[in-house]
Design a protein around this motif. Structure first.
Motif, mmCIF file in Angstrom:
data_model
loop_
_atom_site.group_PDB
_atom_site.id
_atom_site.type_symbol
_atom_site.label_atom_id
_atom_site.label_comp_id
_atom_site.label_asym_id
_atom_site.label_seq_id
_atom_site.Cartn_x
_atom_site.Cartn_y
_atom_site.Cartn_z
ATOM 1 N N PHE A 1 0.835 -1.207 0.000
ATOM 2 C CA PHE A 1 0.000 0.000 0.000
ATOM 3 C C PHE A 1 0.868 1.254 0.000
ATOM 4 O O PHE A 1 0.578 2.230 -0.709
ATOM 5 C CB PHE A 1 -0.919 -0.006 1.223
ATOM 6 C CG PHE A 1 -1.832 1.190 1.304
ATOM 7 C CD1 PHE A 1 -2.941 1.288 0.475
ATOM 8 C CD2 PHE A 1 -1.581 2.211 2.204
ATOM 9 C CE1 PHE A 1 -3.786 2.388 0.547
ATOM 10 C CE2 PHE A 1 -2.417 3.307 2.289
ATOM 11 C CZ PHE A 1 -3.523 3.401 1.460
ATOM 12 N N ALA A 2 1.944 1.233 0.775
ATOM 13 C CA ALA A 2 2.841 2.397 0.822
ATOM 14 C C ALA A 2 3.556 2.601 -0.512
ATOM 15 O O ALA A 2 3.698 3.729 -0.990
ATOM 16 C CB ALA A 2 3.848 2.224 1.950
ATOM 17 N N ILE A 3 4.002 1.513 -1.133
ATOM 18 C CA ILE A 3 4.721 1.632 -2.403
ATOM 19 C C ILE A 3 3.826 2.200 -3.498
ATOM 20 O O ILE A 3 4.258 3.018 -4.313
ATOM 21 C CB ILE A 3 5.289 0.250 -2.812
ATOM 22 C CG1 ILE A 3 6.441 -0.137 -1.885
ATOM 23 C CG2 ILE A 3 5.777 0.268 -4.259
ATOM 24 C CD1 ILE A 3 6.976 -1.525 -2.147
ATOM 25 N N VAL B 1 12.900 2.032 -6.448
ATOM 26 C CA VAL B 1 14.109 1.342 -5.978
ATOM 27 C C VAL B 1 13.738 0.233 -5.000
ATOM 28 O O VAL B 1 14.259 -0.895 -5.077
ATOM 29 C CB VAL B 1 15.066 2.352 -5.322
ATOM 30 C CG1 VAL B 1 16.300 1.631 -4.780
ATOM 31 C CG2 VAL B 1 15.477 3.420 -6.327
ATOM 32 N N LEU B 2 12.818 0.540 -4.082
ATOM 33 C CA LEU B 2 12.378 -0.474 -3.128
ATOM 34 C C LEU B 2 11.684 -1.630 -3.836
ATOM 35 O O LEU B 2 11.897 -2.798 -3.501
ATOM 36 C CB LEU B 2 11.439 0.160 -2.095
ATOM 37 C CG LEU B 2 12.068 1.165 -1.136
ATOM 38 C CD1 LEU B 2 10.996 1.782 -0.248
ATOM 39 C CD2 LEU B 2 13.146 0.508 -0.287
ATOM 40 N N ALA B 3 10.857 -1.302 -4.818
ATOM 41 C CA ALA B 3 10.192 -2.359 -5.586
ATOM 42 C C ALA B 3 11.218 -3.236 -6.300
ATOM 43 O O ALA B 3 11.059 -4.459 -6.391
ATOM 44 C CB ALA B 3 9.231 -1.737 -6.590
ATOM 45 N N GLY B 4 12.295 -2.627 -6.802
ATOM 46 C CA GLY B 4 13.357 -3.390 -7.441
ATOM 47 C C GLY B 4 14.056 -4.327 -6.477
ATOM 48 O O GLY B 4 14.397 -5.468 -6.833
ATOM 49 N N PHE B 5 14.263 -3.887 -5.239
ATOM 50 C CA PHE B 5 14.876 -4.749 -4.231
ATOM 51 C C PHE B 5 13.997 -5.968 -3.944
ATOM 52 O O PHE B 5 14.494 -7.082 -3.744
ATOM 53 C CB PHE B 5 15.126 -3.974 -2.941
ATOM 54 C CG PHE B 5 16.412 -3.194 -2.951
ATOM 55 C CD1 PHE B 5 17.635 -3.841 -3.087
ATOM 56 C CD2 PHE B 5 16.402 -1.814 -2.834
ATOM 57 C CE1 PHE B 5 18.822 -3.127 -3.100
ATOM 58 C CE2 PHE B 5 17.581 -1.091 -2.851
ATOM 59 C CZ PHE B 5 18.793 -1.745 -2.987
ATOM 60 N N PHE B 6 12.695 -5.758 -3.904
ATOM 61 C CA PHE B 6 11.792 -6.876 -3.658
ATOM 62 C C PHE B 6 11.835 -7.867 -4.815
ATOM 63 O O PHE B 6 11.746 -9.077 -4.610
ATOM 64 C CB PHE B 6 10.368 -6.372 -3.434
ATOM 65 C CG PHE B 6 10.204 -5.598 -2.154
ATOM 66 C CD1 PHE B 6 10.667 -6.116 -0.959
ATOM 67 C CD2 PHE B 6 9.593 -4.360 -2.137
ATOM 68 C CE1 PHE B 6 10.529 -5.410 0.230
ATOM 69 C CE2 PHE B 6 9.450 -3.650 -0.962
ATOM 70 C CZ PHE B 6 9.919 -4.173 0.225
ATOM 71 N N VAL C 1 7.094 8.608 -4.202
ATOM 72 C CA VAL C 1 8.411 9.093 -3.800
ATOM 73 C C VAL C 1 9.456 8.476 -4.713
ATOM 74 O O VAL C 1 9.225 7.452 -5.373
ATOM 75 C CB VAL C 1 8.701 8.737 -2.326
ATOM 76 C CG1 VAL C 1 7.725 9.469 -1.407
ATOM 77 C CG2 VAL C 1 8.612 7.239 -2.104
ATOM 78 N N LYS C 2 10.624 9.067 -4.745
ATOM 79 C CA LYS C 2 11.669 8.604 -5.644
ATOM 80 C C LYS C 2 12.193 7.218 -5.276
ATOM 81 O O LYS C 2 12.664 6.474 -6.136
ATOM 82 C CB LYS C 2 12.830 9.609 -5.646
ATOM 83 C CG LYS C 2 12.458 10.980 -6.223
ATOM 84 C CD LYS C 2 13.655 11.904 -6.233
ATOM 85 C CE LYS C 2 13.287 13.249 -6.843
ATOM 86 N NZ LYS C 2 14.432 14.193 -6.861
#
Length: 294
Positions: free
Chosen positions: A113-115, A125-130, A120-121
């Motif tokens: 939900f936050a993603i 990047v966080l989605a890529g880490f997942f 945000v920038k």
């Protein structure tokens, strides 16, 4: 319509076969292939269950034969409960699976939900880490995980298994839940915020729309946790903390194995997953097809 026109139409449909006839033939082929796949999938399970009611010589002399008066035996099932401490193993597996699945559902829902909600920038990047977490198997980090659990004094506890399984399940769960949150109409969330709803209230309004995703995440999370042998063997090997998969190993010896008890234990171990998948199969298939298709 002239005979020449009719002939050309028949040839255009392919060797004189009409389109409905070809469609029926294609449907028949698909059904035959599905039936063959079902037989191939169910046959090993039936063989395991059937052989659990035999003696050891009966298993080796006729593994695909039905139990007879000479080969029928219930000693394997009796040994599972007498020697196997199976009730405790079952309880440990249920605790680890339920708690890990619950934590995965809660954390993946908030993270997804936050993603999708906050532009945000760092979100891509966080989605890529997942995504990287999905690609890399967690067993590659067995040594650092073991060192961490030793430092935290969590070795040979169910807590260690719960933490590892939750971390193992989160990347796929977050990626799957994010696809569902992206499908929620933006107007619905904006209307909720205009009415004064906070973030948690907005999430509670959106949550019913992503229930198929929650069912899919629960399904794909429970199966590898329940069937895993690697981490229980390393992180929780004692008899008090053994799971079902680890408890089954005690029927396999170096010089002699209790095959009827082994097959009976495997049957009992697979029974909860078979029941759950039978009950929630529609939600499982719908959740995966909608989630991965977006």
């Amino acid at each position: 319509m002239t005979s020449a026109t009719t002939s050309r139409k028949a040839r255009s449909d392919g060797l004189g076969l009409t389109k409905p006839a070809r469609a029926d033939a294609g449907t028949l082929v698909v059904h035959v292939l599905l039936i063959v796949f079902v037989v191939l999938a169910i046959a090993p399970i039936l063989v395991v269950v059937m052989n659990s009611f035999k003696t050891t010589p009966g298993i080796f002399n006729g593994p695909f034969a039905l139990p007879t008066a000479e080969t029928f035996n219930l000693d394997g099932w009796a040994n599972v409960f007498k020697r196997g401490n199976f009730a405790l193993n079952y309880g440990n597996s249920i605790i680890v699976t339920v708690v890990s699945t619950g934590l995965t559902l809660v954390l993946s829902t908030f993270a997804a939900f936050a993603i999708t909600e906050y532009k945000v920038k760092l979100a891509p990047v966080l989605a890529g880490f997942f995504i990287i977490g999905i690609m890399l198997p967690i067993r590659l980090g067995t040594v650092p995980i073991l060192q961490t659990m030793v430092a935290w004094h969590l070795v040979d506890t169910l807590t260690a298994l719960i933490l590892v399984y939750t971390a193992m399940s989160l990347p796929l769960a977050i990626a799957l839940m994010a696809t569902y949150f992206r499908r929620v109409p933006t107007e619905l969330k904006e209307a909720a915020k205009i009415d004064g709803a906070g973030e948690l209230r907005t999430l509670s309004i959106v949550l019913p729309l992503v229930r198929p995703g929650l069912a899919a995440v629960a399904s794909v999370t429970m199966l590898p946790i329940w069937n895993d042998l690697w981490f229980p063997l390393i992180l929780a090997p004692s008899k008090e903390n053994q799971t079902v998969t680890l408890g089954v190993q005690q029927f396999v010896g170096q010089f002699q194995s209790d095959y009827p008890a082994l097959l009976a234990a495997l049957t009992l171990g697979a029974l909860p997953l078979i029941i759950l998948f039978t009950v929630f199969s529609r939600n499982f298939i719908q959740g995966l097809s909608q989630g991965y298709g977006k």
